[in-house]
Design a protein around this motif. Sequence first.
Motif, PDB file in Angstrom:
ATOM      1  N   MET A 152      55.664  61.509  39.988  1.00  0.00           N
ATOM      2  CA  MET A 152      54.543  62.440  39.906  1.00  0.00           C
ATOM      3  C   MET A 152      54.603  63.433  41.061  1.00  0.00           C
ATOM      4  SD  MET A 152      51.765  63.635  38.701  1.00  0.00           S
ATOM      5  CE  MET A 152      50.531  64.756  39.327  1.00  0.00           C
ATOM      6  N   ASN A 153      54.719  64.703  40.749  1.00  0.00           N
ATOM      7  CA  ASN A 153      54.721  65.751  41.768  1.00  0.00           C
ATOM      8  C   ASN A 153      53.300  66.296  41.878  1.00  0.00           C
ATOM      9  OD1 ASN A 153      55.021  68.184  43.249  1.00  0.00           O
ATOM     10  ND2 ASN A 153      57.168  68.288  42.666  1.00  0.00           N
ATOM     11  N   TYR A 154      52.539  65.749  42.826  1.00  0.00           N
ATOM     12  CA  TYR A 154      51.126  66.104  42.897  1.00  0.00           C
ATOM     13  C   TYR A 154      50.916  67.545  43.377  1.00  0.00           C
ATOM     14  CZ  TYR A 154      51.147  65.419  47.993  1.00  0.00           C
ATOM     15  OH  TYR A 154      51.398  65.511  49.326  1.00  0.00           O
ATOM     16  N   ILE A 155      51.874  68.108  44.119  1.00  0.00           N
ATOM     17  CA  ILE A 155      51.731  69.489  44.571  1.00  0.00           C
ATOM     18  C   ILE A 155      51.790  70.443  43.373  1.00  0.00           C
ATOM     19  CG2 ILE A 155      52.774  71.328  45.952  1.00  0.00           C
ATOM     20  CD1 ILE A 155      53.686  69.221  47.917  1.00  0.00           C
ATOM     21  N   LYS A 156      52.793  70.247  42.505  1.00  0.00           N
ATOM     22  CA  LYS A 156      52.878  71.075  41.307  1.00  0.00           C
ATOM     23  C   LYS A 156      51.656  70.865  40.413  1.00  0.00           C
ATOM     24  CE  LYS A 156      57.934  71.406  41.003  1.00  0.00           C
ATOM     25  NZ  LYS A 156      59.114  71.153  40.149  1.00  0.00           N
ATOM     26  N   HIS A 157      51.193  69.609  40.364  1.00  0.00           N
ATOM     27  CA  HIS A 157      50.018  69.315  39.540  1.00  0.00           C
ATOM     28  C   HIS A 157      48.788  70.068  40.054  1.00  0.00           C
ATOM     29  CE1 HIS A 157      47.381  66.811  36.991  1.00  0.00           C
ATOM     30  NE2 HIS A 157      46.538  66.896  38.022  1.00  0.00           N
ATOM     31  N   LEU A 158      48.558  70.007  41.378  1.00  0.00           N
ATOM     32  CA  LEU A 158      47.400  70.690  41.951  1.00  0.00           C
ATOM     33  C   LEU A 158      47.499  72.206  41.796  1.00  0.00           C
ATOM     34  CD1 LEU A 158      46.715  68.626  45.195  1.00  0.00           C
ATOM     35  CD2 LEU A 158      45.373  68.675  43.089  1.00  0.00           C
ATOM     36  N   ASN A 159      48.702  72.753  41.921  1.00  0.00           N
ATOM     37  CA  ASN A 159      48.881  74.188  41.705  1.00  0.00           C
ATOM     38  C   ASN A 159      48.490  74.567  40.278  1.00  0.00           C
ATOM     39  OD1 ASN A 159      49.755  74.739  44.306  1.00  0.00           O
ATOM     40  ND2 ASN A 159      51.910  74.444  43.799  1.00  0.00           N
ATOM     41  N   GLY A 160      48.894  73.714  39.328  1.00  0.00           N
ATOM     42  CA  GLY A 160      48.512  73.961  37.939  1.00  0.00           C
ATOM     43  C   GLY A 160      47.016  73.861  37.731  1.00  0.00           C
ATOM     44  N   VAL A 161      46.379  72.900  38.429  1.00  0.00           N
ATOM     45  CA  VAL A 161      44.933  72.740  38.324  1.00  0.00           C
ATOM     46  C   VAL A 161      44.220  73.953  38.909  1.00  0.00           C
ATOM     47  CG1 VAL A 161      42.967  71.375  39.123  1.00  0.00           C
ATOM     48  CG2 VAL A 161      45.028  70.225  38.343  1.00  0.00           C
ATOM     49  N   PHE A 162      44.698  74.448  40.067  1.00  0.00           N
ATOM     50  CA  PHE A 162      44.093  75.628  40.682  1.00  0.00           C
ATOM     51  C   PHE A 162      44.095  76.808  39.711  1.00  0.00           C
ATOM     52  CE2 PHE A 162      45.556  73.947  45.060  1.00  0.00           C
ATOM     53  CZ  PHE A 162      44.402  73.167  45.143  1.00  0.00           C
ATOM     54  N   GLU A 163      45.235  77.037  39.079  1.00  0.00           N
ATOM     55  CA  GLU A 163      45.351  78.161  38.150  1.00  0.00           C
ATOM     56  C   GLU A 163      44.369  78.017  36.989  1.00  0.00           C
ATOM     57  OE1 GLU A 163      49.340  78.498  36.861  1.00  0.00           O
ATOM     58  OE2 GLU A 163      50.171  78.888  38.867  1.00  0.00           O
ATOM     59  N   ARG A 164      44.283  76.808  36.465  1.00  0.00           N
ATOM     60  CA  ARG A 164      43.392  76.593  35.316  1.00  0.00           C
ATOM     61  C   ARG A 164      41.918  76.704  35.721  1.00  0.00           C
ATOM     62  NH1 ARG A 164      44.256  74.980  30.233  1.00  0.00           N
ATOM     63  NH2 ARG A 164      42.523  73.985  29.115  1.00  0.00           N
ATOM     64  N   PHE A 165      41.579  76.205  36.911  1.00  0.00           N
ATOM     65  CA  PHE A 165      40.207  76.320  37.399  1.00  0.00           C
ATOM     66  C   PHE A 165      39.799  77.794  37.547  1.00  0.00           C
ATOM     67  CE2 PHE A 165      39.784  71.943  39.689  1.00  0.00           C
ATOM     68  CZ  PHE A 165      39.727  71.339  38.454  1.00  0.00           C
ATOM     69  N   ASN A 166      40.713  78.604  38.064  1.00  0.00           N
ATOM     70  CA  ASN A 166      40.411  80.018  38.267  1.00  0.00           C
ATOM     71  C   ASN A 166      40.152  80.754  36.954  1.00  0.00           C
ATOM     72  OD1 ASN A 166      40.649  79.873  41.061  1.00  0.00           O
ATOM     73  ND2 ASN A 166      42.837  80.346  41.043  1.00  0.00           N
ATOM     74  N   GLU A 167      40.798  80.301  35.896  1.00  0.00           N
ATOM     75  CA  GLU A 167      40.668  80.969  34.606  1.00  0.00           C
ATOM     76  C   GLU A 167      39.506  80.426  33.774  1.00  0.00           C
ATOM     77  OE1 GLU A 167      44.405  80.328  32.782  1.00  0.00           O
ATOM     78  OE2 GLU A 167      45.527  81.637  34.139  1.00  0.00           O
ATOM     79  N   ASP A 168      39.025  79.237  34.101  1.00  0.00           N
ATOM     80  CA  ASP A 168      37.994  78.577  33.288  1.00  0.00           C
ATOM     81  C   ASP A 168      36.611  78.912  33.844  1.00  0.00           C
ATOM     82  OD1 ASP A 168      36.482  76.952  31.672  1.00  0.00           O
ATOM     83  OD2 ASP A 168      37.873  75.258  31.780  1.00  0.00           O
ATOM     84  N   GLN A 169      35.855  79.729  33.117  1.00  0.00           N
ATOM     85  CA  GLN A 169      34.525  80.148  33.557  1.00  0.00           C
ATOM     86  C   GLN A 169      33.446  79.112  33.240  1.00  0.00           C
ATOM     87  OE1 GLN A 169      34.191  82.859  35.410  1.00  0.00           O
ATOM     88  NE2 GLN A 169      36.408  83.180  35.182  1.00  0.00           N
ATOM     89  N   ARG A 170      33.794  78.071  32.509  1.00  0.00           N
ATOM     90  CA  ARG A 170      32.797  77.055  32.162  1.00  0.00           C
ATOM     91  C   ARG A 170      32.515  76.107  33.320  1.00  0.00           C
ATOM     92  NH1 ARG A 170      36.141  74.750  27.161  1.00  0.00           N
ATOM     93  NH2 ARG A 170      37.652  74.771  28.894  1.00  0.00           N
ATOM     94  N   LEU A 171      33.427  76.033  34.274  1.00  0.00           N
ATOM     95  CA  LEU A 171      33.316  75.054  35.350  1.00  0.00           C
ATOM     96  C   LEU A 171      32.276  75.464  36.391  1.00  0.00           C
ATOM     97  CD1 LEU A 171      37.120  74.428  35.916  1.00  0.00           C
ATOM     98  CD2 LEU A 171      35.541  72.926  34.721  1.00  0.00           C
ATOM     99  N   ASN A 172      31.617  74.449  36.958  1.00  0.00           N
ATOM    100  CA  ASN A 172      30.743  74.667  38.104  1.00  0.00           C
ATOM    101  C   ASN A 172      31.216  73.755  39.242  1.00  0.00           C
ATOM    102  OD1 ASN A 172      29.532  72.038  37.875  1.00  0.00           O
ATOM    103  ND2 ASN A 172      28.220  72.821  36.240  1.00  0.00           N
ATOM    104  N   PRO A 173      30.639  73.863  40.440  1.00  0.00           N
ATOM    105  CA  PRO A 173      31.121  73.046  41.566  1.00  0.00           C
ATOM    106  C   PRO A 173      31.116  71.546  41.307  1.00  0.00           C
ATOM    107  CG  PRO A 173      29.724  74.803  42.379  1.00  0.00           C
ATOM    108  CD  PRO A 173      29.639  74.865  40.888  1.00  0.00           C
ATOM    109  N   SER A 174      30.176  71.061  40.502  1.00  0.00           N
ATOM    110  CA  SER A 174      30.129  69.622  40.208  1.00  0.00           C
ATOM    111  C   SER A 174      31.341  69.183  39.396  1.00  0.00           C
ATOM    112  CB  SER A 174      28.838  69.276  39.458  1.00  0.00           C
ATOM    113  OG  SER A 174      27.710  69.516  40.261  1.00  0.00           O
ATOM    114  N   HIS A 175      31.764  70.010  38.433  1.00  0.00           N
ATOM    115  CA  HIS A 175      32.971  69.695  37.665  1.00  0.00           C
ATOM    116  C   HIS A 175      34.174  69.552  38.598  1.00  0.00           C
ATOM    117  CE1 HIS A 175      30.644  71.618  34.284  1.00  0.00           C
ATOM    118  NE2 HIS A 175      31.102  70.543  33.672  1.00  0.00           N
ATOM    119  N   VAL A 176      34.332  70.531  39.469  1.00  0.00           N
ATOM    120  CA  VAL A 176      35.496  70.555  40.363  1.00  0.00           C
ATOM    121  C   VAL A 176      35.461  69.377  41.325  1.00  0.00           C
ATOM    122  CG1 VAL A 176      36.709  71.891  42.129  1.00  0.00           C
ATOM    123  CG2 VAL A 176      35.671  73.062  40.171  1.00  0.00           C
ATOM    124  N   SER A 177      34.293  69.082  41.874  1.00  0.00           N
ATOM    125  CA  SER A 177      34.157  67.995  42.831  1.00  0.00           C
ATOM    126  C   SER A 177      34.475  66.649  42.197  1.00  0.00           C
ATOM    127  CB  SER A 177      32.736  67.993  43.412  1.00  0.00           C
ATOM    128  OG  SER A 177      32.601  66.979  44.380  1.00  0.00           O
TER     129      SER A 177
END
Length: 235
Positions: free
Chosen positions: A1-26
């Motif tokens: 498991m490459n967690y760095i690549k995984h987190l980079n992918g998560v960052f990109e998806r979070f930035n594009e997803d307008q449905r998320l709020n801070p509680s989702h991310v936390s």
Amino acid sequence: MNYIKHLNGVFERFNEDQRLNPSHVSIYYALFQYWNVFRFRKQFFVQREEIMQASKVGSLSTYHKCIRELSEWNYILYMPSKNPLKGSQVKMSIFWTCDEQVEDEQSTSGGQQLNKFETFLEQVAEEYVKSGERALVYKTNNIKDNKPIKPLWPKSEFEVVEFFKTRSWPETEASKFYHHYEAVGWKIGGNQDVVNWKTLSQRWMKKAEEIQKQQKLKDPDHLKIQNYKNYGEPL
């Protein structure tokens, strides 16, 4: 498991997803930390109290709403458990692919680009349905080196009383709690060791409050009179 690549992918998806709020991310990052502790198991068990504490989400309704939405939006696969002694299961979606997978996909699909958001939700759901039993949280999430989890028990009744005071809970309940579990060797159901007594005390107080409410409904004091009256006193 490459967690760095995984987190980079998560960052990109979070930035594009307008449905998320801070509680989702936390909550997601709290689950990710859980996943990391258990060496990125394909599927693992979680406890609601620990995830809420780690994510700093204090509302129970907010927690349930956000974790279900994360599952509906394919960030995770959430499989809740109705048994309080058994944890809910979580499967984390994978947000990265290795170069070898990309090259293989391009060679077999005519150069089509591999989707960065790759999940195995259907496969996990099928395995979940086929599985007839759910193991206890602390028996299932075994760390890779199989080190036993050290139970956290109170050193004395005084420690329990002081903890109850910090929560503004009755000292009488602290004594009841301590003597009950001290008598049974700090076990649940006669064979499962208590792992964290502070978490267990929260469940104890919720049950005590429920019993108190039921007692008030059962024996209401409508007249608000004293149970014992001195009839020698003048009217």
